[in-house]
Design a protein around this motif. Structure first.
Motif, PDB file in Angstrom:
ATOM      1  N   THR A 140      41.631 -31.891   1.264  1.00  0.00           N
ATOM      2  CA  THR A 140      41.027 -30.605   0.887  1.00  0.00           C
ATOM      3  C   THR A 140      41.502 -29.497   1.805  1.00  0.00           C
ATOM      4  N   PHE A 141      42.752 -29.580   2.207  1.00  0.00           N
ATOM      5  CA  PHE A 141      43.349 -28.636   3.151  1.00  0.00           C
ATOM      6  C   PHE A 141      43.090 -27.194   2.750  1.00  0.00           C
ATOM      7  N   GLY A 142      43.078 -26.921   1.465  1.00  0.00           N
ATOM      8  CA  GLY A 142      42.950 -25.558   0.976  1.00  0.00           C
ATOM      9  C   GLY A 142      41.684 -24.842   1.405  1.00  0.00           C
ATOM     10  N   ILE A 143      40.643 -25.582   1.756  1.00  0.00           N
ATOM     11  CA  ILE A 143      39.381 -24.941   2.146  1.00  0.00           C
ATOM     12  C   ILE A 143      39.354 -24.581   3.626  1.00  0.00           C
ATOM     13  N   TYR A 144      40.362 -25.039   4.377  1.00  0.00           N
ATOM     14  CA  TYR A 144      40.376 -24.817   5.817  1.00  0.00           C
ATOM     15  C   TYR A 144      41.035 -23.492   6.181  1.00  0.00           C
ATOM     16  N   SER A 145      40.417 -22.770   7.080  1.00  0.00           N
ATOM     17  CA  SER A 145      41.111 -21.666   7.719  1.00  0.00           C
ATOM     18  C   SER A 145      41.958 -22.262   8.839  1.00  0.00           C
ATOM     19  N   MET A 146      43.132 -21.681   9.086  1.00  0.00           N
ATOM     20  CA  MET A 146      44.092 -22.236  10.023  1.00  0.00           C
ATOM     21  C   MET A 146      44.524 -21.172  11.015  1.00  0.00           C
ATOM     22  N   ALA A 147      44.896 -21.621  12.199  1.00  0.00           N
ATOM     23  CA  ALA A 147      45.315 -20.664  13.221  1.00  0.00           C
ATOM     24  C   ALA A 147      46.358 -21.288  14.128  1.00  0.00           C
ATOM     25  N   TRP A 148      47.125 -20.418  14.742  1.00  0.00           N
ATOM     26  CA  TRP A 148      48.055 -20.819  15.795  1.00  0.00           C
ATOM     27  C   TRP A 148      47.602 -20.174  17.104  1.00  0.00           C
TER      28      TRP A 148
END
Length: 124
Positions: free
Chosen positions: A28-36
């Protein structure tokens, strides 16, 4: 928590480009907010860029605006960091972080998952 694996870091000359990748194990990667984030020796972890779920919003640090671009491909469970015009001050270990509850901020400790990092070294 989701497992994250970063790649793409290496030694590059100033002015060069790199693309970092971060692959997530979560379907369900699409629901995650991501950051570097990045961390240089002897310094704290520094926010670089973030992208909300479904690529709705993007934010980046002033120090990288105009040079770095964050993007995501939900079909590949992957978030990218395109880095152009690299400078020696960009040298650091770069970490990918994820949050399943929508956190989209600049505080590393507020994301619920992170990877092991990938080393970027920029020579002058």
């Amino acid at each position: 928590q989701v497992q994250l694996v970063e790649s793409g870091g290496r030694l590059v000359q100033a002015g060069g480009s790199l693309r970092l990748s971060c692959v997530a194990s979560e379907r369900t990667f699409g629901i995650y907010s991501m950051a570097w984030f990045r961390q240089a020796p002897g310094k704290g972890r520094e926010f670089v860029a973030a992208i909300s779920s479904r690529s709705g919003s993007i934010k980046s640090a002033d120090s990288v605006k105009g040079r770095f671009t964050i993007s995501r491909d939900d079909s590949k469970n992957t978030v990218y960091l395109q880095m152009n015009d690299l400078k020696p001050d960009d040298s650091a270990v770069y970490y990918c972080e994820a949050d399943g509850l929508g956190y989209f901020g600049e505080e590393s400790g507020s994301y619920d998952s992170w990877g092991q990092g990938t080393q970027v070294t920029v020579s002058s």
